[in-house]
Enzyme design. Structure first.
Site, PDB file in Angstrom:
ATOM      1  N   TYR A 155       0.841  -1.203   0.000  1.00 43.21           N
ATOM      2  CA  TYR A 155       0.000   0.000   0.000  1.00 43.21           C
ATOM      3  C   TYR A 155       0.875   1.252   0.000  1.00 43.21           C
ATOM      4  CZ  TYR A 155      -3.281   3.513   1.826  1.00 43.21           C
ATOM      5  OH  TYR A 155      -4.033   4.647   2.016  1.00 43.21           O
ATOM      6  N   LYS A 159       1.312   4.519  -2.680  1.00 43.68           N
ATOM      7  CA  LYS A 159       1.162   5.913  -2.286  1.00 43.68           C
ATOM      8  C   LYS A 159       2.438   6.716  -2.543  1.00 43.68           C
ATOM      9  CE  LYS A 159      -3.110   5.683  -1.068  1.00 43.68           C
ATOM     10  NZ  LYS A 159      -4.147   6.448  -1.791  1.00 43.68           N
TER      11      LYS A 159
END
Length: 291
Positions: A155, A159
């Site tokens: 994740y 980002k």
């Protein structure tokens, strides 16, 4: 006059949580909003909440991991409201896992939604804004997890990629009147609640940690500001909002000290022994030294 009167915007992933908060706040300030979500019922419910409150909104359900979704969302905004002035790339998914438990399917899914979706939508928005010649604001969503978080490696990587894309796209668009920024929000959402067990583990391994998370609505005024003309000179930035704290997130920098020599293996080994080993960068989200 309300700050976003006359502006037409798209918010992805706006069926609930942060996206719904962004869409509803922008509408309260006068924006006409295209509410996107992969969940048709959730998108319709958010759009209805806006119109019931006296605002203007339409729902456009779509999966942003489909490359064509970006163009379709932009077209929907132009067809409904006549132009595109702002685009909020909020849609994203989280699949937490330690490295040894990470699966190819989860990594690919996060890349498809978080990274491909953001790219597709930002590209379509920029093309429309260029064609209009009126400028505009594109907002992407980064995360403190880009600095590293236990069980959030995949994740955080998506980002971090979004942050890098924001920097690059802002440089490409800086003479067009199109602003490209990212936000790093913090909120108690359904996605966060599902992974609450990770907070203590993550907090014990970084300088910046939280015992509780603010409501999604706390983050919405920042998005509305970045969509407004009041932010006309802000571009290429990651803006962090964490409850009562508002700040920039630094871009990647070359750390000091910078040693110069004609480097051999032995010289490098000595440099680490004498200077660099004690200058290693902190892992996880941290505050920069105060000036």
């Amino acid at each position: 006059m309300k700050e976003l009167t006359g502006k037409s915007i798209v918010v992805t992933g706006a069926g609930g949580g942060l996206g719904a908060a962004y869409a509803q706040h922008a509408a309260l300030l006068g924006a006409s909003v295209v509410v996107n979500d992969v969940d048709r019922d959730a998108a319709n419910a958010c759009a209805k909440a806006i119109t019931d409150a006296g605002g203007q909104a339409i729902a456009h359900p779509a999966d942003v991991s489909n490359w064509d979704a970006g163009v379709a969302l932009v077209d929907a905004c132009v067809d409904a409201f006549g132009a595109l002035d702002g685009f909020v790339n909020n849609a994203g998914i989280l699949r937490p896992a330690l490295l040894e438990h990470t699966t190819e399917a989860d990594i690919r899914h996060m890349i498809d939604v978080n990274l491909i979706g953001t790219t597709s939508c930002a590209r379509a928005a920029a093309l429309q804004m260029k064609a209009q010649g009126t400028g505009g604001s594109i907002i992407n969503v980064a995360s403190g997890s880009q600095a590293g978080d236990i069980a959030l490696g995949g994740y955080g990587a998506t980002k971090a990629a979004i942050s890098s894309l924001t920097f690059s796209w802002a440089m490409e668009l800086r003479d067009t009147g199109i602003r490209m920024n990212a936000i790093s929000p913090l909120a108690e959402t359904a996605m966060a609640a599902q992974n609450a067990h990770l907070m203590a583990l993550q907090g014990a391994n970084r300088d910046v940690h939280y015992d509780a998370l603010p409501a999604a609505e706390v983050n919405a005024p920042l998005v509305s500001f970045l969509l407004s003309d009041g932010a006309r000179d802000i571009t290429g930035q990651i803006v962090r909002i964490a409850g009562r704290q508002l700040s920039f997130v630094t871009h990647p920098l070359i750390a000091q000290p910078v040693l110069e020599d004609d480097w051999t293996f032995d010289k490098i080994a000595n440099a680490f022994s004498d200077r660099l080993a004690g200058c290693q960068q902190k892992l996880g989200l941290a505050f920069a030294p105060k000036k």
